[in-house]
Design a protein around this motif. Sequence first.
Motif, PDB file in Angstrom:
ATOM      1  N   THR A 188      39.653 100.838  44.214  1.00  0.00           N
ATOM      2  CA  THR A 188      38.052 100.993  44.071  1.00  0.00           C
ATOM      3  C   THR A 188      37.485 101.434  45.225  1.00  0.00           C
ATOM      4  OG1 THR A 188      37.786  98.779  45.060  1.00  0.00           O
ATOM      5  CG2 THR A 188      38.080  98.902  42.658  1.00  0.00           C
ATOM      6  N   ALA A 189      36.179 101.969  45.139  1.00  0.00           N
ATOM      7  CA  ALA A 189      35.441 102.652  46.428  1.00  0.00           C
ATOM      8  C   ALA A 189      34.002 102.062  46.227  1.00  0.00           C
ATOM      9  CB  ALA A 189      35.699 104.211  46.164  1.00  0.00           C
ATOM     10  N   GLU A 190      33.469 102.214  47.369  1.00  0.00           N
ATOM     11  CA  GLU A 190      32.069 101.878  47.734  1.00  0.00           C
ATOM     12  C   GLU A 190      31.317 102.531  48.914  1.00  0.00           C
ATOM     13  OE1 GLU A 190      31.393  97.795  47.353  1.00  0.00           O
ATOM     14  OE2 GLU A 190      32.550  97.352  49.186  1.00  0.00           O
ATOM     15  N   LEU A 191      30.322 102.781  49.099  1.00  0.00           N
ATOM     16  CA  LEU A 191      29.490 102.938  50.135  1.00  0.00           C
ATOM     17  C   LEU A 191      29.506 101.608  50.964  1.00  0.00           C
ATOM     18  CD1 LEU A 191      26.909 105.349  48.957  1.00  0.00           C
ATOM     19  CD2 LEU A 191      28.791 106.001  49.947  1.00  0.00           C
ATOM     20  N   VAL A 192      29.748 101.969  52.406  1.00  0.00           N
ATOM     21  CA  VAL A 192      29.559 100.665  53.261  1.00  0.00           C
ATOM     22  C   VAL A 192      28.039 100.425  53.197  1.00  0.00           C
ATOM     23  CG1 VAL A 192      29.934  99.863  55.793  1.00  0.00           C
ATOM     24  CG2 VAL A 192      31.724 101.214  54.446  1.00  0.00           C
ATOM     25  N   ALA A 193      27.849  98.956  53.226  1.00  0.00           N
ATOM     26  CA  ALA A 193      26.477  98.500  53.346  1.00  0.00           C
ATOM     27  C   ALA A 193      26.295  98.646  54.868  1.00  0.00           C
ATOM     28  CB  ALA A 193      26.278  97.303  52.522  1.00  0.00           C
ATOM     29  N   LEU A 194      25.682  99.696  55.332  1.00  0.00           N
ATOM     30  CA  LEU A 194      25.235  99.686  56.726  1.00  0.00           C
ATOM     31  C   LEU A 194      23.634  99.500  56.930  1.00  0.00           C
ATOM     32  CD1 LEU A 194      27.150 102.563  58.421  1.00  0.00           C
ATOM     33  CD2 LEU A 194      27.222 100.152  59.070  1.00  0.00           C
ATOM     34  N   PRO A 195      23.328  98.523  57.838  1.00  0.00           N
ATOM     35  CA  PRO A 195      21.906  98.748  58.072  1.00  0.00           C
ATOM     36  C   PRO A 195      21.258 100.011  58.608  1.00  0.00           C
ATOM     37  CG  PRO A 195      22.868  97.010  59.266  1.00  0.00           C
ATOM     38  CD  PRO A 195      23.849  97.812  58.788  1.00  0.00           C
ATOM     39  N   PRO A 196      20.309 100.317  58.137  1.00  0.00           N
ATOM     40  CA  PRO A 196      19.712 101.760  58.266  1.00  0.00           C
ATOM     41  C   PRO A 196      19.192 101.949  59.661  1.00  0.00           C
ATOM     42  CG  PRO A 196      17.916 100.412  57.079  1.00  0.00           C
ATOM     43  CD  PRO A 196      19.279  99.676  57.171  1.00  0.00           C
TER      44      PRO A 196
ATOM     45  N   VAL B  30      31.917 108.935  45.836  1.00  0.00           N
ATOM     46  CA  VAL B  30      32.984 107.619  45.549  1.00  0.00           C
ATOM     47  C   VAL B  30      33.742 107.668  44.440  1.00  0.00           C
ATOM     48  CG1 VAL B  30      32.071 105.254  44.767  1.00  0.00           C
ATOM     49  CG2 VAL B  30      30.650 106.505  46.378  1.00  0.00           C
ATOM     50  N   ASP B  31      33.483 108.218  43.549  1.00  0.00           N
ATOM     51  CA  ASP B  31      34.363 108.316  42.104  1.00  0.00           C
ATOM     52  C   ASP B  31      35.729 109.085  42.622  1.00  0.00           C
ATOM     53  OD1 ASP B  31      32.609 107.017  40.572  1.00  0.00           O
ATOM     54  OD2 ASP B  31      31.521 108.805  39.484  1.00  0.00           O
ATOM     55  N   VAL B  32      35.677 110.180  43.408  1.00  0.00           N
ATOM     56  CA  VAL B  32      36.696 110.767  43.548  1.00  0.00           C
ATOM     57  C   VAL B  32      37.621 110.262  44.404  1.00  0.00           C
ATOM     58  CG1 VAL B  32      37.314 112.961  44.959  1.00  0.00           C
ATOM     59  CG2 VAL B  32      35.727 113.231  43.299  1.00  0.00           C
ATOM     60  N   VAL B  33      36.920 109.432  45.352  1.00  0.00           N
ATOM     61  CA  VAL B  33      37.635 108.547  46.404  1.00  0.00           C
ATOM     62  C   VAL B  33      38.406 107.643  45.777  1.00  0.00           C
ATOM     63  CG1 VAL B  33      37.564 107.126  48.439  1.00  0.00           C
ATOM     64  CG2 VAL B  33      36.418 109.114  48.382  1.00  0.00           C
TER      65      VAL B  33
END
Length: 656
Positions: A434-442, A488-491
């Motif tokens: 699975t893959a996702e964007l890391v939830a980083l504080p802006p 994200v899908d490609v990763v």
Amino acid sequence: MTGSGGGDPSTITTLPTQAGVAAQDDPDCARLVHEFPWETTPLGPMAQWDPQVRAAVEVVLTATVPMALTLGDDFRLIYNDAHAGALGDRHPGAIGRPAAEVSAEPWQVTAAETTRVTRRLESLSELTAQLAGALTLDEVARVVLAFAMASFDVDHCVFAVDDGLAWRSVRRIRGEMVDEADERLPPLWKRVSPDSGSPLVAAAQSGRSAFTADGAPLREVAADRHEQRIRSLAVLPLRTQLVRGALSLGYRNAHAWPPQDRALLTAAAELVAQAAERARRFEAQHGTAQLLQRSMLPEHLPELDRFRIAARYDVGVDGNAAGGDFYDAFELGGGRLAMVLGDVAGHDVRAAAVMGQVRAALRALALTDPAPQTVLAGLDRLIGSLGAESRNEEIFVTVVYGVLDPVDGTITLASAGHPPPVLRRAGADGGPATAELVALPPGAPLGLGGRWNVGKVRLEPGDTILMFSDGVVERRHQSLGVGLDALVDVVATAPSGDPRNLCALANAAVPGITDDDVAVLAVEHAVALSRAATMQVPAEPTGPSRVRHWMTSRLREWSVPEQVIGAAILCTSELTTNALLHAGTPAQVHIDLSAERLLVSVADTGTRGSVARAQTDTMSSRGRGLGLIEELSDAWGTDPSVRGATVWFEILIPPR
């Protein structure tokens, strides 16, 4: 076709002719056409016409059958001697006049699209279009060779240019297998000595064309049996302010090279020479910009026991200027790893200079105190100072920076206006990844006096984190969210979490062309320690054979499955041969075996388009090319570097 003179000779119309032959004492039409004061017409001086237009004129004038054409909006008439008799007393005054003035009879216009002459003129138009998109000499060579083989159906074609103290050439022969994948590598250039007696060098040096209808024009300089069989040969010089070269076309049978062929080849040679000069200017500017760009990036990335690191940098569409994208990874105290990816707005030398300052300052700050808040605060003050110093408040810099603790795989991250990384989680118990964007504080971009909060993520064995610049996901007329989702899908669907593979996949994740540079950095937490070995391969014909024996022995020692060994040996041998032929320098073969995959890379220290110094006839053919690697491997790619390039492939290890 478009003219470049005072008018626009864009309308070229073939006119119907009647049988007739000019009287013996009629003036020569070719001389009349060339002496006509075209500068007094909307077409402008003949020397300034488009090469395609001039080629069409020469084909008509040299044809033995009656032919005529008109040019421009007012249909200025040009015809050959065979057609002159059909005009009677209107010849020679008809040359250069509007067709409507020559005859009150309506002109019934036809186009002989199926004739050999028309087809070749169309191919000349295609050649012009393809050369317009050729940026490098490699690309010019490909276009020229394909044009010659398709338009003239020759058995042999060679394109040669000067290369400082020597000449270099690339050839195509009938029956040679060149697949789409093979075209991704540079052509195989071969050195030609200035004293070789080659007709190519003679034409390039003298500036004179040479045509052999029947004989043995290459007997004294033939490199192989194929060239010895050439009986007819046309050699045309390529000469501009910056380029000296030649183009040759040959047949195994006698060929008369009629005037129409010679005229068309002369026009083609002029187009090729102009394209070669453009390419040489581009390569000079492009090479300087890219050397500047890559010299500011790390030449080597750290090697850790449990973590594998890879990065990639690719220029955007405009490769003439250095950009501001950058990446870095370096070791800190206590075995920790600093990892960073940033972007300075702009695509020029100034952006590259700011990038160099930011990267150097970041490393200095991190080595003193690696905490992300501290590092970003220091960089923020630097950007503010640079903006004030240059009286330019528009310096825009974004950065994502993290510190990896190899003890537990924890990464402490902070972002200054930069897109968050992608985290790839290995599937549990053999399940899908699975893959996702890391939830980083802006956080605000650098230079605005902001404050930054940190986030944490933990890399479990098999996981990979991917940092990227916005050039990876941004496309015109498309929202940023679409690009992020595609990445994200490609990763997630990548065959493995190997960082080199993910960097290559990220580059092509979002369809479409980007004007921006692209930088990616990936770090993988390995499931187990890798086994690795490296071999230096001399630039000799025996090099590929040595690699095969060394690699077979090493992989069997590591108990790699035989089917993997066989595929890896074939691919490595092909890449090693390519590297030695292409770069002419020693190559380095590196193998890295983990529990899930075998990664092989072949690096050279040459430059793109350099000349092969090895004897190509003693090495295996590149004919199978990268099609072989595509068929036998699970992933492959090419990574340019400051000194040369690396081609790699990955084969997954089947479960036992």
